[in-house]
Design an enzyme around this catalytic site. Structure first.
Site, PDB file in Angstrom:
ATOM      1  N   CYS A   1       0.824  -1.219   0.000  1.00 35.02           N
ATOM      2  CA  CYS A   1       0.000   0.000   0.000  1.00 35.02           C
ATOM      3  C   CYS A   1       0.856   1.266   0.000  1.00 35.02           C
ATOM      4  CB  CYS A   1      -0.949  -0.013   1.192  1.00 35.02           C
ATOM      5  SG  CYS A   1      -1.964  -1.482   1.205  1.00 35.02           S
TER       6      CYS A   1
ATOM      7  N   HIS B   1      -4.048   6.921   1.653  1.00 36.92           N
ATOM      8  CA  HIS B   1      -4.387   5.565   1.208  1.00 36.92           C
ATOM      9  C   HIS B   1      -5.783   5.229   1.722  1.00 36.92           C
ATOM     10  CE1 HIS B   1      -4.409   1.377   0.495  1.00 36.92           C
ATOM     11  NE2 HIS B   1      -4.216   1.026   1.755  1.00 36.92           N
TER      12      HIS B   1
ATOM     13  N   ASN C   1     -10.236  -0.632  -1.054  1.00 39.81           N
ATOM     14  CA  ASN C   1      -8.797  -0.472  -0.839  1.00 39.81           C
ATOM     15  C   ASN C   1      -8.063  -1.067  -2.046  1.00 39.81           C
ATOM     16  OD1 ASN C   1      -6.122  -0.894  -0.095  1.00 39.81           O
ATOM     17  ND2 ASN C   1      -6.601  -1.550   1.985  1.00 39.81           N
TER      18      ASN C   1
END
Ligand code: UT7
Length: 320
Positions: free
Chosen positions: A111, A247, A277
């Site tokens: 991420c 994020h 996500n």
């Protein structure tokens, strides 16, 4: 002289999967997913590949920047779901868009992958090794989900985002990044096992496994501290930041970061409601949405922050 984002682009797979659809195939509900995470739907690949989505995002970013593929001398893709072990997603992007003058490689930073790629491209450019770069985050995360594990598979989505970087008097002002490998076991996805004439451990299907609460605790403490470090480095005040583009893992993490920084949640645009996500793709897709909505004007100061598996984190301050 520094490095500025000259254009952005993104590409999401065509198929939208809602929380209600998932409730029909597993023991979950729109109420649980939306209230715990803020996610309502996500795009999942059917025919699309990571490289195709990345190449489309790259073309859109080039168009936005008014640049040609032949101008690009560096392509970095942040990804943990490239289509092949080799060639890398970046090599495939180079081929698809016809950027024959570029060197191309992937960065595996989960991420934080886009942020690590951005920082690496910045370093190349500051060292005089690149004049115009494409930096991407691209993932087909649905490939590495265990679709029998409701605690992970409902959280993630697929997509790609890209930026074009060029030299300018202003742009990327400061970075902070870090890794804490000692805590890596809280978010994992196994790779291939040893397999040679001496030892055959068999084929292993690797799926994402996450201790969500440990990752949550890491995020809400590390991200605000990293943002504060970057602001201090650049001597910029929190109140001078127009947007914080984080994020997109969980709306509660974003709310907690806003609270810890004493900043209104309105300054934290969201894409997680419709994208979920997307790991390395989260930050560049969100940046492209904000840019294309006309929410940014020259001189605006923006924070970008990625965090997750590794454990790892990366934050950048930029002037648009
Ligand atoms: O991108 C990488 C970074 N990742 C993150 O930042 C993720 C950070 N963590 C989180 O966002 C949250 O921890 C989650 C959203 C993953 C989970 O939320 P939580 O509030 O920590 O829930 P939990 O794991 O404590 O689970 C609570 C309950 C459990 O049931 P019991 O044991 O209380 O009966 C789970 O079995 O919710 C259950 N549960 C579900 N129920 C319905 C877990 N997943 C689901 C589901 N639908 N999909």
């Amino acid at each position: 002289m520094t490095v500025r984002i000259l254009g952005t682009g993104s590409c999401l797979p065509e198929t939208v999967v809602t929380n209600d659809f998932l409730s029909g195939i597993m023991d979950t509900s729109d109420e649980w997913i939306a209230s715990r995470t803020g996610i309502r739907e996500r795009h999942l690949v059917k025919e699309e590949t990571t490289a195709q989505m990345a190449a489309e995002a790259a073309k859109r970013a080039l168009e936005d920047a008014g640049a040609e593929a032949s101008d690009i001398d560096l392509i970095i893709v942040g990804t943990i779901t490239s289509d092949h072990v080799t060639p890398s997603a970046a090599c495939e992007v180079q081929d698809i868009i016809g950027a024959e003058n570029a060197i191309a490689f992937d960065i595996s930073g989960a991420c934080s992958g886009f942020m690590f790629s951005l920082h690496t491209a910045y370093a190349y450019m500051q060292a005089g090794m690149s004049k115009k770069a494409l930096v991407l985050g691209a993932e087909s995360l649905s490939r590495i989900m265990d679709w029998n594990d409701r605690s992970t598979c409902v959280l993630f989505g697929d997509g790609a985002g890209a930026v074009v970087l060029g030299a300018d008097a202003t742009g990327l002002l400061a970075f902070d990044q870090g890794t804490d490998g000692a805590r890596g076991k809280v978010l994992t996805c196994p790779g291939r096992l040893n397999n040679n004439p001496l030892v055959q451990q068999g084929l292993q299907q690797g799926y994402v496994q996450m201790d969500g609460q440990e990752v949550y605790k890491f995020a809400v403490s590390t991200v605000p501290a990293s943002i504060q470090k970057v602001l201090k480095k650049a001597n910029v005040r929190t109140e001078d930041i127009k947007y914080f583009l984080l994020h997109q893992a969980n709306i509660r993490i974003i709310q907690s970061v806003a609270k810890r920084l004493k900043v209104s949640e309105d300054k934290f645009p969201l894409a997680l409601d419709h994208c979920g996500n997307m790991s390395a793709a989260s930050v560049p897709v969100l940046l492209d949405e904000v840019n294309k909505k006309g929410m940014l004007k020259r001189g605006d100061k923006v924070i970008l922050a990625g965090f997750g598996a590794g454990l790892s984190w990366g934050t950048a301050l930029l002037e648009w």
